[in-house]
Each structure stands twice: as C-alpha cells, then as structure tokens.
Design a protein around this motif. Structure first.
Motif, PDB file in Angstrom:
ATOM      1  N   ALA A 261      75.168  79.862 108.070  1.00  0.00           N
ATOM      2  CA  ALA A 261      75.688  81.182 108.575  1.00  0.00           C
ATOM      3  C   ALA A 261      75.685  81.323 110.027  1.00  0.00           C
ATOM      4  O   ALA A 261      74.978  80.667 110.619  1.00  0.00           O
ATOM      5  N   LEU A 262      76.859  81.899 110.662  1.00  0.00           N
ATOM      6  CA  LEU A 262      76.971  81.896 111.871  1.00  0.00           C
ATOM      7  C   LEU A 262      77.153  83.618 112.370  1.00  0.00           C
ATOM      8  O   LEU A 262      77.984  84.146 111.635  1.00  0.00           O
ATOM      9  N   SER A 263      76.649  84.023 113.332  1.00  0.00           N
ATOM     10  CA  SER A 263      77.099  85.253 113.783  1.00  0.00           C
ATOM     11  C   SER A 263      78.325  85.347 114.635  1.00  0.00           C
ATOM     12  O   SER A 263      78.921  84.393 114.856  1.00  0.00           O
ATOM     13  N   TYR A 264      78.773  86.347 114.790  1.00  0.00           N
ATOM     14  CA  TYR A 264      80.089  86.520 115.777  1.00  0.00           C
ATOM     15  C   TYR A 264      79.528  85.549 117.066  1.00  0.00           C
ATOM     16  O   TYR A 264      80.594  84.735 117.655  1.00  0.00           O
ATOM     17  N   ARG A 265      78.608  85.930 117.770  1.00  0.00           N
ATOM     18  CA  ARG A 265      78.369  85.184 119.189  1.00  0.00           C
ATOM     19  C   ARG A 265      78.195  83.778 118.924  1.00  0.00           C
ATOM     20  O   ARG A 265      78.884  83.124 119.808  1.00  0.00           O
ATOM     21  N   LYS A 266      77.605  83.298 117.886  1.00  0.00           N
ATOM     22  CA  LYS A 266      77.372  81.888 117.620  1.00  0.00           C
ATOM     23  C   LYS A 266      79.040  81.168 117.146  1.00  0.00           C
ATOM     24  O   LYS A 266      79.382  80.092 117.841  1.00  0.00           O
ATOM     25  N   MET A 267      79.740  81.949 116.774  1.00  0.00           N
ATOM     26  CA  MET A 267      81.206  81.294 116.390  1.00  0.00           C
ATOM     27  C   MET A 267      81.891  81.171 117.476  1.00  0.00           C
ATOM     28  O   MET A 267      82.553  80.271 117.871  1.00  0.00           O
ATOM     29  N   PHE A 268      81.877  82.361 118.444  1.00  0.00           N
ATOM     30  CA  PHE A 268      82.498  82.348 119.809  1.00  0.00           C
ATOM     31  C   PHE A 268      81.997  81.169 120.647  1.00  0.00           C
ATOM     32  O   PHE A 268      82.633  80.415 121.259  1.00  0.00           O
ATOM     33  N   ILE A 269      80.891  80.897 120.762  1.00  0.00           N
ATOM     34  CA  ILE A 269      80.022  79.816 121.558  1.00  0.00           C
ATOM     35  C   ILE A 269      80.596  78.534 120.869  1.00  0.00           C
ATOM     36  O   ILE A 269      81.171  77.581 121.785  1.00  0.00           O
ATOM     37  N   GLY A 270      80.405  78.377 119.823  1.00  0.00           N
ATOM     38  CA  GLY A 270      81.222  76.906 119.041  1.00  0.00           C
ATOM     39  C   GLY A 270      82.532  76.828 119.549  1.00  0.00           C
ATOM     40  O   GLY A 270      83.017  75.564 119.410  1.00  0.00           O
ATOM     41  N   ALA A 271      83.338  78.023 119.100  1.00  0.00           N
ATOM     42  CA  ALA A 271      84.992  77.972 119.419  1.00  0.00           C
ATOM     43  C   ALA A 271      85.234  77.621 120.832  1.00  0.00           C
ATOM     44  O   ALA A 271      86.082  76.787 121.194  1.00  0.00           O
TER      45      ALA A 271
END
Length: 740
Positions: A261-271
C-alpha cells in the motif's frame, strides 16, 4: 486596556471596510455584506459567479444543494433580500442563524412532505424569488426525488427560471450533513460557489429533447452544478493533490499484490522521482508510451508523466505485435516505459521487439530505480506537492488506442480536462466516498480501466486496489475476499467467469459492480444479486468520450438499458434507414476527445469539431434511459432490411445461456448479406434456433442459418469480442474466400 480597545476598534473598522468592499463588489445590502465577511475570510470563498445569481430575471428559483448547516446562512447573505428561503426545520429554528434569518424572508417546511405549491407559485408569479435547499444526494431516494418533482412542477406553473447552486468544499465542514467517514472534516476548507446560468424547465428539456422527462432535466442540471464545482482547468495532478488535501496526505490511496500500500504522500514522492527521470530523456509535450500492468508502478508512472508535462500513451500489449508497431508509429512514440520483470513474466518479448520496430526505445523501471539517489528522494519528499512543469489541462494528457473490434485501431487524444471531466461526471452520478475500496482488474490501456478504474479513485480519495490481469478467474474472487472491495469494475464476460469460480462470501463486501464494454446478460445480473447481494449497474462508453457516456445507478436503474446520460453530455439521434424506433447517436460534452491520430497522418492531431458520431444505434425512453440496439457496423442489411446483430446474439444467448456466441454478417449474392452464428455451443443447431426464434416472436431474418462451432470466441484484451477476427474465422470456415 487601551491597547485591547484599540485592537477591537481596528477589527471593527476592518470589518466595516471589508463589508463595504463586498457590498459594492457583489451588489449586496450593507447588512448582508457585514454578515458575509466572516465566511469570506474564514473560507477564502471563490464567489465570482454570485453576480449571475443576483442578475437572474424573475421569477426565479435558486436550487441549493444542502450539504451543511452553513448554506442557509451563506445564501441569506448573498441572494437578493426579497428571496423567500424555504428552510428545513433545524435551520428555521437554530438560534445561531437568527442574525442571518433577519436578512431575508424565510419559511420552514418538513422535508418529509412535499411543498405547498400554490402559495409558492403565487410568490413567483408576483415577480418573486424562491430559494429551496434540496438534500445533497447523488442518488436521491424516492422521498428526495419527490422534492425535485415538486420544484419542477412549481417552476413550470410559474414559468420560472432555475439557478442551481453548489458550494464546493461544504461537505468537509465541521457542520457537514455527510458522515465523517465519507467526508473527512476540516475546520477551514476553501469554499467555491458553483452557479449555472438561469434556464426554464422547457429550455433544460430542449437541450436533450430525446429525454423528455421534466424532473430528470432539473435533476441533471443540479448534477451539472456539482460537476462544475470542480475546476476542470486544474488538470489531473492538481486534482489528485486536492483530493489528498481533503482526505489527508497519509490516507492510503493505492495498493497492489506485490508492492503493498501507498499513501497519497508516498505516491506523489515516487511520481516526482520518476517524473524527473522522464524529464531527462523526453521533451515537454512528447508522447511517452506506458506498457505496464495494473500495479502501483503504472500509477506512479502516470502521475509522474502528468507532473512532467508529458503525454501518457497507453500501449495495449495484448493487441499483438503488428498493432503495437502501428500504435508506436501513429502516435510517434520514441520512448516506452516498461518493466523487465513484467515483460518476462507475461512473455512479451515479441511486443518489445514490435515497439522497437516502430522506432521506440524501452525505458526500464528497474534501471530508473537503481539510479535514484538519496538526494533525489529527499528533494521529492520536500517538494512532492509541486508539479515539475506548469500544468495545462487543455493540452493532450493521454493517448489511447481504440480496441479495433470492428476495424483498424486509431489513436484517441484526450486532454487532462477531458479525463477529469469524465471522472467528475461519474462522481456526480454514482455515490462514492473515501470510505469505499475499488478493485480494478481492467487494464489501464483500456479507457474504462484508466478513467473509471484508476483516475476516478485518485481524484476522489477512494482507495484503489490494482490487480494485474482480469483473466485470473480463480484468483480474483480470493483477492476480493481478502481486500473486501465495495466497488468493482468489469465486463460481463469477466464477471460471469468470476462468479463461476467464486465462493458465496467472496464478493459479499461489494455495494455495486460497474459493468461496461459489452451487454450484461440477465443470468450474470441475477447471479450477483442473489449470491452476493451486489447490484450490477450497467453503463456505456467509448474511448472518444474518455469513456463513460451513460450509466445506471443502484437506485435509479433499468435492467436492459445502459442508464441515462452523465451530466453536461448532450446527444442527438440521427435517423437510420430501415430503423424506425431508434437512431444513430451523436454526442457533445466536456469529456469528448480532442481528436484522432491516424496511421496515414502520424503524430498529427485531427481535431474533433462539434458533435461526434458514435456509430451506435440507440433507443431512448421517456425517462432518458438508453438502450443500445447495436453498432451501425453491427447491423446486417438483408434484402433491404436492417437487422441488429446484437439482437441476434441476445436471442441465441436466451437459448444457450451457458455458452458464448457472436453474430457476424458476411456477403450474400442474393440478399446482400447474411448472418452467421459463431458459437461455443456444441449442440447448437439451425433448426432448434429457428423453432426457438419462432416461439420468441423473432423475425425470420434474425435467425441465422449458418452456424460455425468453435472452442473459443476471439476476444480483445479489453474483454470485448474481436469481431474482425470472428468474421474472418466465419468466412474461412464457410469457404467464402472474401477478405475480412
């Protein structure tokens, strides 16, 4: 003491000055302006559309979506002071609202009962104004819908204009009427007032004359106000960030079976990390191929491309090498993002070679991952809220390739505005919230899997669980048992196969299943209702519409139809020779594509101007429910008569419901065309079908004399029947020697 008094005096003077500014800016009475100032300052309200409200010609009815306890106070501050506000009993009695109630005229009514319409009609006919507060329900129950009928009747009797008003952000207020798990609370959310132009009921109906229901015309107009409460010009990256602000950056938003699972924050960081890499090897506005399965990596890649101002070209890796090479060349794709592990596991070496033959080079996620430094991660963690490039929602955002179920695939160019509009059109028609979990098994290269199954949850805060293949019929029910999704997307073929292998409790968490791409068979619908207590809501779409055009809902549905048009979509039906009770569907709306790219004009956008011809033959009932009769290309012209091949398939399905069937038209020297049935039913016979058709009252022309038996019907990666291959198969088997 003196300092305190001076400070208070300063605040009073500031309040009076700001009130004076608001009075002249919006045309309010001074007392209205003074009581509006606290709202304006606390919630940074975007209110430039209020001038439309105040200038509306009388008689007029303001229809306000009642999302929180603040709307009555806000509207009493902003609407003309001669407006009669019809308040619910709580708002009519609340002591804190008393100063605002003094600003205008108010009466109380019980929401359980319909308005006393005669008095209200008299008010309107006397050049009056009404403000009605309707419950904020995307799918209103019977009692709520009665209020829409009452308002419609009053408006028609008084020939009054309707002005819908929707306060975006009000659902997040501490005094919201929506449960907190469905609308997370914020003390001071930014509010925006969405107001549509005044229109009479007759004018609303005239926009889509084929949908004759007056009440539905009002209901759809209110839904449009909700839709346009979203700033569609912000683009997908910023819309996703807005969703993160609403539900919290730590809210889990995506999950898959491998990465977790990824949170919004982790998703945006990875993106952001990926977006930096994409920037380094591609040009701004360039089409970058994406060839990835349903997993966290595809979401990070998409968001990274949006952030970097690149166009995501979704490669259909199930389409075969020739189609992939053609797609690469048509969209002038120079770089394709993929994964070595995925290519190896899915045995896609020939597809990689096809992409390279088309002129693209592969950019492997594994290589990008190893090149990321600690500094890259730190920078992304600090700057995750910021896009890498200036966002322009009007520019191309995604390129999808049509399925080619009836011919050569084309590249469909969709702007970010098209995609965001379609996601929010769906949100304005189907009840979803951050409390939901959406299981998406449809591939993201398919428009349904991209917009409905991926973008919609990301911009609404719905947790998304991605599964890489819809063909794992035994595994997906087990996944559903563990994940406990409340929403699932699928096609009839996939859903029927899941039901065959599922245990009774596997899909028990589902509230509803959204089905598209092909007609839902009655037995599939019945199975999900009876075994899983889940409603299949059937919809209709096309890649060119980003893709959803119409959908049923759990409350307002009609079996056998694909539902009603989404808000802000207009349609017209053109007559078709030989068909009296249906017409060819043309569409217009904010979700309609920018245009095509074709193989003969690679990389060149051929813009859509005006209406789009869908090629579908449809019938529309009085309530606006659409029934698909078939594709224009899916009709056979036999001795001058038009026969729907889709209707033939439905007839055959009724006789042999456990099997798969496809009806195709082949040339016939005597009658022009004839129908051939391709089926997996070993026992199928022309005589039995003829007798069944006779009992069912089917026209003789509908019953195929030629039957071709196969082990499997050819299908596309999207789950649709591949009619091009099926027709060629039938022609070969019958020895007609005609090119498909």
């Amino acid at each position: 003491m003196i300092l305190t008094l001076a400070l208070l005096a300063g605040l009073v003077v500031a309040w009076l000055l700001i009130g004076a500014v608001e009075k002249f800016r919006l045309g309010l009475r001074f007392t209205q302006a003074l009581l509006y100032v606290p709202f304006k300052l606390a919630y940074r309200i975007s209110d430039n559309r209020i001038t439309v409200v105040r200038k509306a010609q009388v008689p007029v009815i303001y229809v306000i979506s009642h999302q929180s306890r603040f709307e009555p106070a806000l509207m009493l501050s902003l609407l003309p002071d001669d407006t009669l506000h019809i308040l619910d009993e709580v708002s009519a009695r609340s002591p804190w609202l008393e100063p605002w109630r003094e600003l205008g005229r108010t009466i109380a009514f019980n929401a359980e009962h319909v308005f006393v319409s005669r008095r209200l009609v008299r008010v309107l006919k006397g050049k009056g104004r009404l403000a009605v507060y309707l419950p904020d329900a995307v799918e209103p129950d019977v009692k709520t819908f009665r209020l829409f009928r009452a308002v419609t009747r009053i408006a028609m009797q008084a020939d009054a204009r309707i002005v819908p008003i929707f306060v975006t952000g009000a659902r997040s207020l501490p005094v919201s009427l929506t449960p907190a798990d469905k609308a997370p609370r914020h003390w001071f959310p930014r509010l925006s007032i969405s107001v549509l132009e005044p229109m009479t009921i007759a004018e609303l109906v005239a926009r889509n004359p084929d949908q004759a229901s007056n009440t539905n015309a009002l209901f759809d107009r209110v839904a449009e106000a909700r839709l346009f409460g979203t700033d569609l010009d912000r683009g997908l990256f910023l819309a996703m960030r807005d969703a993160a602000d609403r539900v919290g950056a730590s809210h889990t938003i995506i999950e898959d079976v491998i990465s977790g699972a990824l949170s919004y924050r982790k998703m945006f960081i990875g993106a952001r990390v990926l977006g930096r890499r994409f920037e380094a090897v591609t040009a701004s506005g360039e089409a970058v191929g994406v060839m990835l399965p349903n997993a966290n990596g595809v979401v990070l890649s998409l968001v990274g491309l949006f952030s970097a101002g690149r166009v995501a070209a979704m490669i259909n890796y199930t389409a075969g090498p020739a189609s992939v090479t053609a797609a690469i060349r048509t969209a002038v794709i120079r770089t394709v993002v993929s994964s070595r592990a995925f290519v190896e596991k899915a045995d896609l070496a020939d597809i990689v070679a096809a992409a390279e033959t088309g002129g693209a080079r592969l950019l492997w996620l594994e290589d990008l991952r190893t090149s990321v430094t600690t500094l890259d991660k730190l920078a992304a963690a600090l700057l995750w809220r910021l896009p890498l490039q200036r966002q322009d929602a009007a520019k191309p955002g995604v390129i999808l390739f049509t399925s080619g179920s009836e011919g050569t695939p084309k590249a469909v160019v969709l702007s970010q505005k098209n995609l965001l509009a379609n996601a929010m059109q769906a949100e304005a028609r189907i009840t979803i919230s951050p409390a939901d979990i959406l299981l998406n098994v449809l591939p993201v290269f398919h428009s349904f899997g991209l917009t409905g199954g991926t973008i919609l949850p990301l911009v609404t805060g719905v947790k998304l669980f991605l599964y890489p293949s819809p063909l794992h019929y035994k595994i997906i029910p087990e996944i559903a048992r563990k994940v406990k999704p409340t929403i699932m997307f699928g096609t009839d073929t996939f859903l029927a196969n899941y039901a065959r292998t599922a245990k009774d409790g596997d899909f028990s968490s589902l509230r509803f299943v959204v089905a598209g791409a092909e007609a839902v068979k009655p037995e599939t619908r019945r199975t999900y209702r009876e075994r899983f207590q889940a409603e299949i809501i059937e919809g209709f779409g096309l890649t060119e519409a980003a893709p959803v055009v119409a959908v049923n809902t759990a409350i307002h549905g009609r079996d056998g139809t694909v539902g009603r048009l989404l808000p802000a979509i207009r349609m017209k039906l053109e007559p078709v020779e030989g068909i009296n009770d249906a017409g060819q569907l043309w569409l217009d709306g904010p979700n309609m594509m920018m245009g095509y790219m074709t193989a003969d004009r690679p990389g060149e956008l051929q813009p859509l101007t005006g209406w789009h011809d869908t090629g579908d033959i449809v019938a529309v009932d009085r309530e606006g429910f659409i029934t698909i009769r078939g594709r224009a290309k899916r009709f056979a012209k036999i001795a001058g008569e038009m026969v729907s091949l889709g209707a033939v398939e439905m007839l055959v399905q009724s006789l042999w419901p456990e099997e798969h069937h496809a009806a195709v038209a082949v040339p016939d020297k005597r009658r022009g065309e004839r129908i051939v049935l391709v089926t997996t039913a070993d026992e199928a016979s022309a005589e039995e079908l003829r007798q069944f058709g006779k009992k069912a009252g089917a026209a003789e022309l509908m019953v195929p004399n030629d039957i071709v038996k196969v082990e499997e019907i050819p299908v596309l990666g999207s789950g649709k029947t591949d009619y091009v291959s099926t027709r060629k198969l039938a022609i070969d088997r019958l020895g007609l020697g005609v090119a498909a």
